[in-house]
Design a protein around this motif. Structure first.
Motif, PDB file in Angstrom:
ATOM      1  N   GLY A 192       0.788  -1.228   0.000  1.00 39.68           N
ATOM      2  CA  GLY A 192       0.000   0.000   0.000  1.00 39.68           C
ATOM      3  C   GLY A 192       0.816   1.271   0.000  1.00 39.68           C
ATOM      4  N   ALA A 193       2.137   1.150  -0.131  1.00 38.35           N
ATOM      5  CA  ALA A 193       2.990   2.345  -0.088  1.00 38.35           C
ATOM      6  C   ALA A 193       2.952   3.138  -1.384  1.00 38.35           C
ATOM      7  CB  ALA A 193       4.436   1.947   0.224  1.00 38.35           C
ATOM      8  N   GLY A 194       2.471   2.500  -2.472  1.00 41.72           N
ATOM      9  CA  GLY A 194       2.422   3.188  -3.755  1.00 41.72           C
ATOM     10  C   GLY A 194       3.495   2.756  -4.724  1.00 41.72           C
ATOM     11  N   LYS A 195       4.156   1.642  -4.436  1.00 46.54           N
ATOM     12  CA  LYS A 195       5.278   1.201  -5.281  1.00 46.54           C
ATOM     13  C   LYS A 195       4.834   0.940  -6.722  1.00 46.54           C
ATOM     14  CE  LYS A 195       6.178  -2.389  -2.697  1.00 46.54           C
ATOM     15  NZ  LYS A 195       5.054  -2.264  -1.750  1.00 46.54           N
ATOM     16  N   SER A 196       3.819   0.117  -6.885  1.00 48.82           N
ATOM     17  CA  SER A 196       3.343  -0.197  -8.236  1.00 48.82           C
ATOM     18  C   SER A 196       2.741   1.028  -8.914  1.00 48.82           C
ATOM     19  CB  SER A 196       2.303  -1.323  -8.187  1.00 48.82           C
ATOM     20  OG  SER A 196       2.892  -2.527  -7.737  1.00 48.82           O
ATOM     21  N   THR A 197       2.175   1.928  -8.122  1.00 54.94           N
ATOM     22  CA  THR A 197       1.587   3.139  -8.688  1.00 54.94           C
ATOM     23  C   THR A 197       2.654   4.025  -9.328  1.00 54.94           C
ATOM     24  OG1 THR A 197      -0.186   3.058  -7.057  1.00 54.94           O
ATOM     25  CG2 THR A 197       0.132   5.147  -8.176  1.00 54.94           C
ATOM     26  N   VAL A 198       3.889   3.955  -8.824  1.00 55.81           N
ATOM     27  CA  VAL A 198       4.975   4.702  -9.470  1.00 55.81           C
ATOM     28  C   VAL A 198       5.123   4.247 -10.920  1.00 55.81           C
ATOM     29  CG1 VAL A 198       7.462   5.116  -9.497  1.00 55.81           C
ATOM     30  CG2 VAL A 198       6.225   5.140  -7.322  1.00 55.81           C
ATOM     31  N   LEU A 199       5.179   2.937 -11.126  1.00 55.54           N
ATOM     32  CA  LEU A 199       5.344   2.413 -12.484  1.00 55.54           C
ATOM     33  C   LEU A 199       4.141   2.751 -13.345  1.00 55.54           C
ATOM     34  CD1 LEU A 199       6.858  -1.138 -11.827  1.00 55.54           C
ATOM     35  CD2 LEU A 199       7.999   1.083 -11.887  1.00 55.54           C
ATOM     36  N   ARG A 210       7.091   3.505 -27.921  1.00 56.44           N
ATOM     37  CA  ARG A 210       7.871   4.062 -29.033  1.00 56.44           C
ATOM     38  C   ARG A 210       9.027   4.919 -28.539  1.00 56.44           C
ATOM     39  NH1 ARG A 210       5.185   3.181 -33.837  1.00 56.44           N
ATOM     40  NH2 ARG A 210       3.009   2.535 -33.615  1.00 56.44           N
ATOM     41  N   ARG A 211       8.919   5.449 -27.330  1.00 56.36           N
ATOM     42  CA  ARG A 211      10.019   6.223 -26.746  1.00 56.36           C
ATOM     43  C   ARG A 211      11.099   5.317 -26.150  1.00 56.36           C
ATOM     44  NH1 ARG A 211       8.899  11.743 -25.316  1.00 56.36           N
ATOM     45  NH2 ARG A 211       7.421  12.517 -26.878  1.00 56.36           N
ATOM     46  N   GLY A 212      10.796   4.010 -26.042  1.00 58.40           N
ATOM     47  CA  GLY A 212      11.795   3.087 -25.499  1.00 58.40           C
ATOM     48  C   GLY A 212      11.542   2.659 -24.072  1.00 58.40           C
ATOM     49  N   ILE A 213      10.301   2.821 -23.591  1.00 57.98           N
ATOM     50  CA  ILE A 213       9.946   2.400 -22.233  1.00 57.98           C
ATOM     51  C   ILE A 213       8.954   1.244 -22.329  1.00 57.98           C
ATOM     52  CG2 ILE A 213       8.941   3.106 -20.029  1.00 57.98           C
ATOM     53  CD1 ILE A 213       9.610   5.997 -20.756  1.00 57.98           C
ATOM     54  N   CYS A 214       9.252   0.150 -21.649  1.00 56.55           N
ATOM     55  CA  CYS A 214       8.338  -1.005 -21.621  1.00 56.55           C
ATOM     56  C   CYS A 214       8.025  -1.384 -20.181  1.00 56.55           C
ATOM     57  CB  CYS A 214       8.938  -2.193 -22.357  1.00 56.55           C
ATOM     58  SG  CYS A 214       8.836  -2.049 -24.148  1.00 56.55           S
ATOM     59  N   TYR A 215       6.810  -1.860 -19.989  1.00 53.03           N
ATOM     60  CA  TYR A 215       6.295  -2.162 -18.650  1.00 53.03           C
ATOM     61  C   TYR A 215       5.807  -3.603 -18.607  1.00 53.03           C
ATOM     62  CZ  TYR A 215       2.650  -2.107 -14.961  1.00 53.03           C
ATOM     63  OH  TYR A 215       1.842  -2.396 -13.891  1.00 53.03           O
ATOM     64  N   VAL A 216       6.251  -4.343 -17.592  1.00 50.04           N
ATOM     65  CA  VAL A 216       5.798  -5.719 -17.380  1.00 50.04           C
ATOM     66  C   VAL A 216       5.019  -5.763 -16.078  1.00 50.04           C
ATOM     67  CG1 VAL A 216       6.477  -8.130 -17.086  1.00 50.04           C
ATOM     68  CG2 VAL A 216       7.804  -6.640 -18.600  1.00 50.04           C
ATOM     69  N   PRO A 217       3.679  -5.881 -16.139  1.00 49.30           N
ATOM     70  CA  PRO A 217       2.876  -5.912 -14.907  1.00 49.30           C
ATOM     71  C   PRO A 217       3.085  -7.210 -14.137  1.00 49.30           C
ATOM     72  CG  PRO A 217       1.487  -6.301 -16.812  1.00 49.30           C
ATOM     73  CD  PRO A 217       2.850  -5.963 -17.351  1.00 49.30           C
ATOM     74  N   GLN A 218       2.613  -7.199 -12.897  1.00 51.92           N
ATOM     75  CA  GLN A 218       2.798  -8.367 -12.034  1.00 51.92           C
ATOM     76  C   GLN A 218       1.920  -9.534 -12.473  1.00 51.92           C
ATOM     77  OE1 GLN A 218       2.045  -7.606  -7.880  1.00 51.92           O
ATOM     78  NE2 GLN A 218       2.044  -9.768  -7.335  1.00 51.92           N
ATOM     79  N   THR A 219       0.672  -9.253 -12.835  1.00 47.74           N
ATOM     80  CA  THR A 219      -0.281 -10.316 -13.170  1.00 47.74           C
ATOM     81  C   THR A 219      -0.884 -10.067 -14.550  1.00 47.74           C
ATOM     82  OG1 THR A 219      -2.091  -9.120 -12.077  1.00 47.74           O
ATOM     83  CG2 THR A 219      -0.857 -10.718 -10.747  1.00 47.74           C
ATOM     84  N   ASN A 220      -1.511 -11.114 -15.094  1.00 48.87           N
ATOM     85  CA  ASN A 220      -2.150 -11.005 -16.413  1.00 48.87           C
ATOM     86  C   ASN A 220      -1.213 -10.396 -17.442  1.00 48.87           C
ATOM     87  OD1 ASN A 220      -4.644 -11.984 -15.337  1.00 48.87           O
ATOM     88  ND2 ASN A 220      -5.088  -9.929 -14.560  1.00 48.87           N
ATOM     89  N   ASN A 221       0.012 -10.907 -17.468  1.00 49.52           N
ATOM     90  CA  ASN A 221       1.042 -10.290 -18.305  1.00 49.52           C
ATOM     91  C   ASN A 221       1.406 -11.099 -19.544  1.00 49.52           C
ATOM     92  OD1 ASN A 221       2.475 -12.329 -17.061  1.00 49.52           O
ATOM     93  ND2 ASN A 221       3.739 -10.956 -15.811  1.00 49.52           N
TER      94      ASN A 221
END
Length: 233
Positions: free
Chosen positions: A38-45, A76-87
């Protein structure tokens, strides 16, 4: 500096989870975010990838502002995100999942596909198998491999070892190190804090949506207060 978050307030449905977070990732760095649930870690990403609403503050990547940019433009800018679930696309084969990762590319992606198979040898053997039938660790490999198909400069990983066996946990950390050696910067949210900080150039500790500590990975490991609160003593 590759990535900068400056005084970011963001959240969901009108409620701010982050309340003034500052963060930076230099080219070639591994940066880890730890903290209580609940600290907001995933919300940063999610905030920097356009999946949470940024209501205040700014986000920059390679000197250009990317605050509130759409996900496809982030890629397209070169940033990719891998979520924890349903990925993964469960009904598609391993290779089809990886090929989906190259959707923004107009060139020949086959050399990159070969590099992904070299990085994740188990996926080559199961390239025709539906991704949904794989083990948790192998699904994580598919998700990370798909992100690498666009040759990102910054990879965002949300709890990449969550729910994995100790064997797969170590494999994922080893792969993260190899990805970094290929020149990719990484920003990682991780609950296996000790192992993550051991390989991190720098780390951040968040509590209640705000910065609590920032230091090198080793200094955070050696901080007795952090050890008591977040590393199990």
């Amino acid at each position: 500096m590759s990535l900068v978050l400056n005084n970011v307030h963001s959240g969901y449905g009108g409620v701010d989870i982050l309340k003034g977070v500052n963060l930076r990732v230099a080219p070639g760095e591994i940066v880890v975010i730890i903290g209580p649930n609940g600290a907001g870690k995933s919300t940063v990403l999610k905030s920097l990838f356009g999946l949470a609403t940024v209501r205040q503050g700014k986000i920059f990547f390679q000197g250009q502002e990317i605050t509130r940019l759409r996900c496809d433009r982030m890629v397209r800018r070169g940033i990719c995100y891998v979520p924890q679930t349903n990925n993964v696309f469960a009904s598609l084969s391993v290779q089809e999942n990886l090929e989906m990762g190259a959707f923004v590319r107009d060139d020949d992606y086959r050399p990159q596909l070969e590099q992904v198979y070299e990085l994740f040898p188990p996926l080559r053997k199961k390239h025709q198998q539906p991704a949904g039938t794989l083990s948790g660790g192998q699904r994580q490999m598919v998700a990370m491999g798909r992100a690498l198909m666009v040759q990102p400069q910054l990879l965002l990983l949300d709890e990449p070892t969550a729910g994995l066996s100790p064997l797969f946990v170590q494999q994922i950390f080893d792969i993260i190190g190899t990805i970094n050696q290929l020149g990719v910067s990484l920003l990682i949210v991780e609950q296996n804090a000790k192992q993550a900080l051991q390989m991190a150039d720098r780390g951040y500790v968040l509590t209640m949506g705000q910065n609590r500590y920032e230091d090198t990975g080793q200094n955070l490991l050696n901080n007795p207060q952090i050890a008591d609160m977040f590393l199990g003593g």
